[in-house]
Design an enzyme around this catalytic site. Sequence first.
Site, PDB file in Angstrom:
ATOM      1  N   HIS A  66      29.826  79.100  36.387  1.00 22.57           N
ATOM      2  CA  HIS A  66      30.543  80.177  37.090  1.00 22.57           C
ATOM      3  C   HIS A  66      29.657  81.043  37.968  1.00 22.57           C
ATOM      4  CE1 HIS A  66      33.644  83.209  37.737  1.00 22.57           C
ATOM      5  NE2 HIS A  66      32.797  84.152  37.325  1.00 22.57           N
ATOM      6  N   ASP A  87      32.798  75.550  35.118  1.00 12.86           N
ATOM      7  CA  ASP A  87      33.066  76.986  35.063  1.00 12.86           C
ATOM      8  C   ASP A  87      33.925  77.283  33.832  1.00 12.86           C
ATOM      9  OD1 ASP A  87      33.954  79.633  35.472  1.00 12.86           O
ATOM     10  OD2 ASP A  87      33.929  79.391  37.646  1.00 12.86           O
ATOM     11  N   SER A 120      34.935  85.250  41.703  1.00  9.50           N
ATOM     12  CA  SER A 120      35.493  85.600  40.405  1.00  9.50           C
ATOM     13  C   SER A 120      36.620  86.623  40.617  1.00  9.50           C
ATOM     14  CB  SER A 120      34.381  86.114  39.488  1.00  9.50           C
ATOM     15  OG  SER A 120      34.797  86.189  38.156  1.00  9.50           O
TER      16      SER A 120
END
Length: 321
Positions: free
Chosen positions: A296, A268, A110
């Site tokens: 995600h 995601d 991320s």
Amino acid sequence: MSRRFHDNAVYHHQTIDVSGGHQLYVEQSGNPQGIPVIYMHGGPGAGLCENYQWPFDPLKYRVIGVDQRGCGRSTPFGDTDNNTTQLLVQDFETIRQHLGIDQWVVFGGSWGSTLALVYAIQRPEFVISMVLRGIFLAREEDADWFLLPSGGAAQVYPDAYEKFSRHIIDTSSSRAVCEQFISLFQSNDYNVSAAALKSWFDWEGCISRLIAPNIMMSDLSADKQIKSLALLECHYLLNKCFIDENYIMDNITKIKKIPCHIVHGRYDMVCKLEAAYSVHKSLPQSTLKIVNNAGHSMSELGIGTELTSIMNDMFEIGPRF
């Protein structure tokens, strides 16, 4: 004879002074003689989560975890002053030099993938390889995807977005959304600031998994964690993550010789799959695993399985030193 380790218990921790009055919490786990891995956590502001070391074989890897500026056990907590992408990249270099590491594997998910890519672009000579999960390229379109009613996340979760945006009036741009939330976070009325912080935190929590949880993530999290993630994430997005538009893709050729393994969930909603695909297509030494039954979160089974497999297989022949 080297000492052997059977779990990823922390064997050393310390605080390191960096610029701008910040002190970073740094811990090490695994094998002190193992292959160094720098773990770049997400957010911004998420801090080191519990048991983040699980993808790493403790006999093979020396895992370095860092609470980035303003979060976790680093101080001053929640401080947005002297808190930029370039300073975070400099911090990783300070840590590498302090620990006497020549090269390391860069592992980030991320926001951590953003930092990993920026770090590798600016310091390629110190990177053995990269492992990236849920890539975020910090472009305007990536912020819009996450923050706007027209973005991909809100289109799939309109009910959750309505709860997220109920505190604000203007959703015409990501900047407008962030400006209003920052103002709410800084309110002298605790009830106002706390409600806004939880709304931001719960929005991300809701859209982070393929199957949305039945409980608000803020109900399971400490107030300190809620504040650092919401405040610092908003701070960075308000400032376009302190990098030029399309900086990573414009400079991607600088890391074309670095092996890179990418894992991204098909569904995601926090970070666009297109970002991972674009990076993969631009890096001849990369692999991309799209996990069809995942969103995600690093904690989803398919994501975790792929990351563990990559780390287990990476150095069967030997590292690139």
